[in-house]
Design a protein around this motif. Structure first.
Motif, PDB file in Angstrom:
ATOM      1  N   ALA A 145       0.823  -1.208   0.000  1.00 36.03           N
ATOM      2  CA  ALA A 145       0.000   0.000   0.000  1.00 36.03           C
ATOM      3  C   ALA A 145       0.859   1.260   0.000  1.00 36.03           C
ATOM      4  O   ALA A 145       0.542   2.245  -0.683  1.00 36.03           O
ATOM      5  CB  ALA A 145      -0.923  -0.003   1.210  1.00 36.03           C
ATOM      6  N   ASN A 146       1.945   1.257   0.756  1.00 36.15           N
ATOM      7  CA  ASN A 146       2.859   2.401   0.759  1.00 36.15           C
ATOM      8  C   ASN A 146       3.478   2.619  -0.613  1.00 36.15           C
ATOM      9  O   ASN A 146       3.631   3.758  -1.075  1.00 36.15           O
ATOM     10  CB  ASN A 146       3.954   2.205   1.808  1.00 36.15           C
ATOM     11  N   PHE A 147       3.831   1.538  -1.274  1.00 35.52           N
ATOM     12  CA  PHE A 147       4.402   1.650  -2.617  1.00 35.52           C
ATOM     13  C   PHE A 147       3.344   2.153  -3.600  1.00 35.52           C
ATOM     14  O   PHE A 147       3.642   2.955  -4.489  1.00 35.52           O
ATOM     15  CB  PHE A 147       4.944   0.300  -3.076  1.00 35.52           C
ATOM     16  N   ALA A 148       2.103   1.705  -3.428  1.00 35.97           N
ATOM     17  CA  ALA A 148       1.007   2.180  -4.284  1.00 35.97           C
ATOM     18  C   ALA A 148       0.815   3.681  -4.111  1.00 35.97           C
ATOM     19  O   ALA A 148       0.564   4.402  -5.092  1.00 35.97           O
ATOM     20  CB  ALA A 148      -0.282   1.436  -3.948  1.00 35.97           C
ATOM     21  N   ALA A 149       0.927   4.174  -2.879  1.00 35.55           N
ATOM     22  CA  ALA A 149       0.784   5.608  -2.628  1.00 35.55           C
ATOM     23  C   ALA A 149       1.869   6.395  -3.352  1.00 35.55           C
ATOM     24  O   ALA A 149       1.609   7.467  -3.913  1.00 35.55           O
ATOM     25  CB  ALA A 149       0.827   5.877  -1.135  1.00 35.55           C
ATOM     26  N   LYS A 150       3.091   5.874  -3.364  1.00 33.76           N
ATOM     27  CA  LYS A 150       4.188   6.550  -4.062  1.00 33.76           C
ATOM     28  C   LYS A 150       3.963   6.555  -5.567  1.00 33.76           C
ATOM     29  O   LYS A 150       4.398   7.482  -6.264  1.00 33.76           O
ATOM     30  CB  LYS A 150       5.512   5.861  -3.725  1.00 33.76           C
ATOM     31  N   GLN A 151       3.316   5.512  -6.077  1.00 38.62           N
ATOM     32  CA  GLN A 151       3.059   5.407  -7.513  1.00 38.62           C
ATOM     33  C   GLN A 151       1.789   6.122  -7.946  1.00 38.62           C
ATOM     34  O   GLN A 151       1.458   6.162  -9.129  1.00 38.62           O
ATOM     35  CB  GLN A 151       2.959   3.923  -7.915  1.00 38.62           C
ATOM     36  N   GLY A 152       1.060   6.703  -6.982  1.00 40.93           N
ATOM     37  CA  GLY A 152      -0.153   7.420  -7.326  1.00 40.93           C
ATOM     38  C   GLY A 152      -1.336   6.523  -7.637  1.00 40.93           C
ATOM     39  O   GLY A 152      -2.255   6.938  -8.357  1.00 40.93           O
ATOM     40  N   VAL A 153      -1.348   5.304  -7.108  1.00 44.16           N
ATOM     41  CA  VAL A 153      -2.454   4.377  -7.317  1.00 44.16           C
ATOM     42  C   VAL A 153      -3.434   4.491  -6.148  1.00 44.16           C
ATOM     43  O   VAL A 153      -3.049   4.320  -4.989  1.00 44.16           O
ATOM     44  CB  VAL A 153      -1.959   2.921  -7.448  1.00 44.16           C
ATOM     45  N   THR A 154      -4.678   4.790  -6.452  1.00 42.11           N
ATOM     46  CA  THR A 154      -5.725   4.861  -5.438  1.00 42.11           C
ATOM     47  C   THR A 154      -6.335   3.485  -5.240  1.00 42.11           C
ATOM     48  O   THR A 154      -6.725   2.827  -6.211  1.00 42.11           O
ATOM     49  CB  THR A 154      -6.828   5.850  -5.854  1.00 42.11           C
ATOM     50  N   ILE A 155      -6.435   3.048  -3.983  1.00 41.76           N
ATOM     51  CA  ILE A 155      -7.001   1.732  -3.687  1.00 41.76           C
ATOM     52  C   ILE A 155      -8.246   1.891  -2.833  1.00 41.76           C
ATOM     53  O   ILE A 155      -8.199   2.473  -1.748  1.00 41.76           O
ATOM     54  CB  ILE A 155      -5.983   0.829  -2.943  1.00 41.76           C
ATOM     55  N   HIS A 156      -9.358   1.399  -3.364  1.00 39.16           N
ATOM     56  CA  HIS A 156     -10.591   1.310  -2.588  1.00 39.16           C
ATOM     57  C   HIS A 156     -10.747  -0.150  -2.145  1.00 39.16           C
ATOM     58  O   HIS A 156     -10.640  -1.067  -2.969  1.00 39.16           O
ATOM     59  CB  HIS A 156     -11.802   1.722  -3.420  1.00 39.16           C
ATOM     60  N   THR A 157     -10.975  -0.362  -0.854  1.00 34.01           N
ATOM     61  CA  THR A 157     -11.097  -1.724  -0.330  1.00 34.01           C
ATOM     62  C   THR A 157     -12.530  -1.997   0.102  1.00 34.01           C
ATOM     63  O   THR A 157     -13.225  -1.110   0.604  1.00 34.01           O
ATOM     64  CB  THR A 157     -10.142  -1.939   0.855  1.00 34.01           C
ATOM     65  N   ILE A 158     -12.949  -3.236  -0.112  1.00 41.40           N
ATOM     66  CA  ILE A 158     -14.305  -3.664   0.260  1.00 41.40           C
ATOM     67  C   ILE A 158     -14.213  -4.930   1.095  1.00 41.40           C
ATOM     68  O   ILE A 158     -13.622  -5.928   0.656  1.00 41.40           O
ATOM     69  CB  ILE A 158     -15.170  -3.934  -0.981  1.00 41.40           C
ATOM     70  N   GLY A 159     -14.767  -4.876   2.277  1.00 38.61           N
ATOM     71  CA  GLY A 159     -14.853  -6.056   3.134  1.00 38.61           C
ATOM     72  C   GLY A 159     -16.241  -6.668   2.995  1.00 38.61           C
ATOM     73  O   GLY A 159     -17.231  -6.031   3.331  1.00 38.61           O
ATOM     74  N   ILE A 160     -16.318  -7.897   2.487  1.00 33.08           N
ATOM     75  CA  ILE A 160     -17.604  -8.509   2.204  1.00 33.08           C
ATOM     76  C   ILE A 160     -17.879  -9.649   3.183  1.00 33.08           C
ATOM     77  O   ILE A 160     -16.959 -10.373   3.580  1.00 33.08           O
ATOM     78  CB  ILE A 160     -17.645  -9.027   0.737  1.00 33.08           C
ATOM     79  N   GLY A 161     -19.140  -9.786   3.590  1.00 34.12           N
ATOM     80  CA  GLY A 161     -19.529 -10.862   4.498  1.00 34.12           C
ATOM     81  C   GLY A 161     -20.447 -10.360   5.602  1.00 34.12           C
ATOM     82  O   GLY A 161     -20.246  -9.271   6.156  1.00 34.12           O
ATOM     83  N   ALA A 162     -21.445 -11.174   5.939  1.00 34.18           N
ATOM     84  CA  ALA A 162     -22.387 -10.810   7.000  1.00 34.18           C
ATOM     85  C   ALA A 162     -21.744 -10.917   8.377  1.00 34.18           C
ATOM     86  O   ALA A 162     -20.731 -11.594   8.549  1.00 34.18           O
ATOM     87  CB  ALA A 162     -23.623 -11.709   6.919  1.00 34.18           C
ATOM     88  N   GLU A 163     -22.344 -10.232   9.366  1.00 32.07           N
ATOM     89  CA  GLU A 163     -21.831 -10.293  10.732  1.00 32.07           C
ATOM     90  C   GLU A 163     -22.601 -11.292  11.585  1.00 32.07           C
ATOM     91  O   GLU A 163     -22.138 -11.666  12.669  1.00 32.07           O
ATOM     92  CB  GLU A 163     -21.895  -8.903  11.366  1.00 32.07           C
ATOM     93  N   GLN A 164     -23.723 -11.710  11.077  1.00 31.57           N
ATOM     94  CA  GLN A 164     -24.509 -12.706  11.806  1.00 31.57           C
ATOM     95  C   GLN A 164     -25.029 -13.756  10.821  1.00 31.57           C
ATOM     96  O   GLN A 164     -25.456 -13.433   9.714  1.00 31.57           O
ATOM     97  CB  GLN A 164     -25.694 -12.066  12.541  1.00 31.57           C
TER      98      GLN A 164
END
Length: 330
Positions: free
Chosen positions: A212-231
């Motif tokens: 992620a730090n290297f992506a920030a230096k390269q100007g790459v934006t990362i959107h993360t999605i956590g999928i899955g129910a809690e119950q």
């Protein structure tokens, strides 16, 4: 459709006529007389019955040369050009936990991967003007499809993915690293990676935060999605019980990855929430709205220029032959 880039050049067309007109002007006392009939008299070659081919060729040479100077261009039919948007990579988790059926599709139970496929398909179809690519990851990360405008093929490849195709574990860091590699040569303001997972980093050679730090230096934006129910209700030895099927989801890690790269972390506990996430992404990373059309242009300048040279050569050749014939006749 024919278009003249320099139409003002056509004012030169009558120049030879004007020059001949002035050359035929005669003076009588103080009065100037114009003998227009002399413009059409036969020259000395015509007096012998020979057509003045050389003169006509010179006239055609001047006409084609003047047309060439006007820069004629042929415009073809307009064709649609996809507007340039973002280069967007999607990293999809295919680890074993993606088979947990804690989501719904059409009011029927569905596993996480099938729910992700359904929502992602709608997202892909709406990205006209963007180049999309697909990375799948489990124990290792693989490039399933390079960046392409062919959204139909990308969608088809998404639908063909299967759980466990890349291994049973989760290599988040390797997926980010592969995404950076595929985006690094693209414009800095158009590089986006969407990473969707339901677990924690349990495999791979690259640390997610290091990637992620290297992506920030390269100007790459990362959107993360956590999928899955809690119950989720499961059948136990002593009867049904409620469990948290997303206990392995590393939300702090996904949040850090997004924050380091200027993206956002989203939590999708259901198919409806996952749809809402991609609607937000549509706003955060909008597609080009203007349609772009292009008309192919074919320049005719060089063809007319070559024709004028050919005509000039024929005129000189014809004049030489007529002169030789005249000398022989005398």
């Amino acid at each position: 459709m024919l278009e003249l880039q320099w139409p003002w050049a056509l004012v030169l067309l009558p120049l030879p006529i004007l020059m001949r007109l002035f050359s035929k002007r005669q003076y009588t006392g103080q009065t100037t007389h114009w003998r227009f009939s002399e413009l059409y008299q036969k020259d000395r070659y015509n007096q012998t019955g020979t057509s003045s081919l050389s003169t006509w060729l010179l006239h055609l040479t001047w006409i084609t040369l003047t047309l060439a100077l006007s820069r004629p261009t042929w415009l073809g039919e307009p064709s649609y050009i996809p507007p340039t948007g973002r280069d967007l990579m999607v990293a999809l988790d295919l680890s074993g936990s993606m088979q947990i059926s804690d989501m719904t599709l059409n009011d029927q139970p569905a596993d996480r991967l099938n729910a992700a496929k359904e929502v992602l398909s709608q997202f892909i179809q709406a990205r006209q003007g963007d180049r999309l690519g697909l990375i799948v990851f489990g124990s290792k990360a693989y490039l399933q499809a390079p960046l392409s405008f062919d959204l139909m093929t990308i969608d088809q490849l998404v639908q063909e993915t299967q759980i466990g195709l890349a291994g049973e574990q989760t290599a988040i860091g390797d997926a980010i690293g592969l995404g950076i590699k595929r985006l690094q040569d693209k414009p800095a303001d158009q590089r986006v990676l969407i990473l969707m997972t339901d677990g924690a980093n349990t495999a791979g050679r690259v640390s997610p935060l290091q990637a992620a730090n290297f992506a920030a230096k390269q100007g790459v934006t990362i959107h993360t999605i956590g999928i899955g129910a809690e119950q989720m209700v499961v059948q136990g030895f002593f009867g049904p019980k409620v469990v948290n099927p997303s206990s392995d989801l590393d939300e702090p890690l996904l949040t850090n990855i997004a924050e380091l790269t200027g993206g956002q972390y989203f939590r999708a506990r259901s198919t409806q929430e996952l749809k809402a996430v991609y609607q937000i992404l549509e706003q955060l990373e909008p597609t080009p709205s203007e349609e772009v059309f292009q008309r192919p242009k074919t320049t005719l300048f060089h063809w007319l220029g070559m024709l004028s040279l050919i005509l000039l050569g024929l005129s000189i050749l014809s004049s030489g032959r007529l002169s030789l014939r005249d000398r022989r006749a005398s």
